[in-house]
Write a protein that holds these residues in place. Structure first.
Motif, PDB file in Angstrom:
ATOM      1  N   GLU A  24      -3.591   3.826  -0.766  1.00  0.00           N
ATOM      2  CA  GLU A  24      -4.086   3.213  -2.009  1.00  0.00           C
ATOM      3  C   GLU A  24      -3.337   1.928  -2.254  1.00  0.00           C
ATOM      4  O   GLU A  24      -2.215   1.751  -1.859  1.00  0.00           O
ATOM      5  CB  GLU A  24      -3.872   4.149  -3.195  1.00  0.00           C
TER       6      GLU A  24
ATOM      7  N   VAL B  80      -0.968   8.096   0.511  1.00  0.00           N
ATOM      8  CA  VAL B  80      -1.154   9.226  -0.400  1.00  0.00           C
ATOM      9  C   VAL B  80      -1.458  10.518   0.348  1.00  0.00           C
ATOM     10  O   VAL B  80      -1.347  11.601  -0.216  1.00  0.00           O
ATOM     11  CB  VAL B  80      -2.249   8.937  -1.463  1.00  0.00           C
TER      12      VAL B  80
ATOM     13  N   ASN C 245      -8.551   5.997   5.704  1.00  0.00           N
ATOM     14  CA  ASN C 245      -8.933   4.600   5.511  1.00  0.00           C
ATOM     15  C   ASN C 245      -7.956   3.661   6.216  1.00  0.00           C
ATOM     16  O   ASN C 245      -8.046   2.453   6.097  1.00  0.00           O
ATOM     17  CB  ASN C 245      -9.065   4.250   4.027  1.00  0.00           C
TER      18      ASN C 245
ATOM     19  N   LYS D 228       0.851  -1.195   0.000  1.00  0.00           N
ATOM     20  CA  LYS D 228       0.000   0.000   0.000  1.00  0.00           C
ATOM     21  C   LYS D 228       0.886   1.244   0.000  1.00  0.00           C
ATOM     22  O   LYS D 228       1.987   1.234   0.544  1.00  0.00           O
ATOM     23  CB  LYS D 228      -0.902   0.042   1.239  1.00  0.00           C
TER      24      LYS D 228
END
Length: 104
Positions: free
Chosen positions: A104, A15, A75, A12
């Protein structure tokens, strides 16, 4: 929501860093648990009442931290740590904190 105690999640990419998030709860001991704990100190064994109390406290503190992170648009929460402190006779705070990020 991804929660980890390391600084990255393999595979991952971070970002966006959103900042520090935290959750806490203050719990007091229960007279019934204290009596059973006293007996366990004599005979030995797990203090199940306290184990359950700490499990509940960790879960509540984590949920509060995740709620704050979701509110910021995260997230994931990385680099998560737990701490405890005594706040009064027979009462302790369980505190969890980490860094809210978008991955992401």
């Amino acid at each position: 929501m991804l929660i980890t105690n390391i600084e990255t999640i393999p595979g991952k990419n971070i970002v966006k860093h959103l900042g520090l998030v935290q959750g806490s709860t203050v719990r007091s001991k229960h007279v019934g648990r204290d009596i059973m704990a006293g007996l366990k100190n004599i005979f030995g064994g797990e203090l199940r009442g306290y184990t359950e109390l700490l499990e509940d406290a960790r879960g509540e503190a984590l949920e509060r931290m995740k709620r704050q992170a979701r509110g910021m648009g995260a997230n994931a929460v990385i680099n998560v740590r737990f701490a405890t402190s005594s706040v009064a006779q027979g009462a302790a705070e369980l505190f969890v904190y980490g860094t809210a990020v978008v991955m992401e």
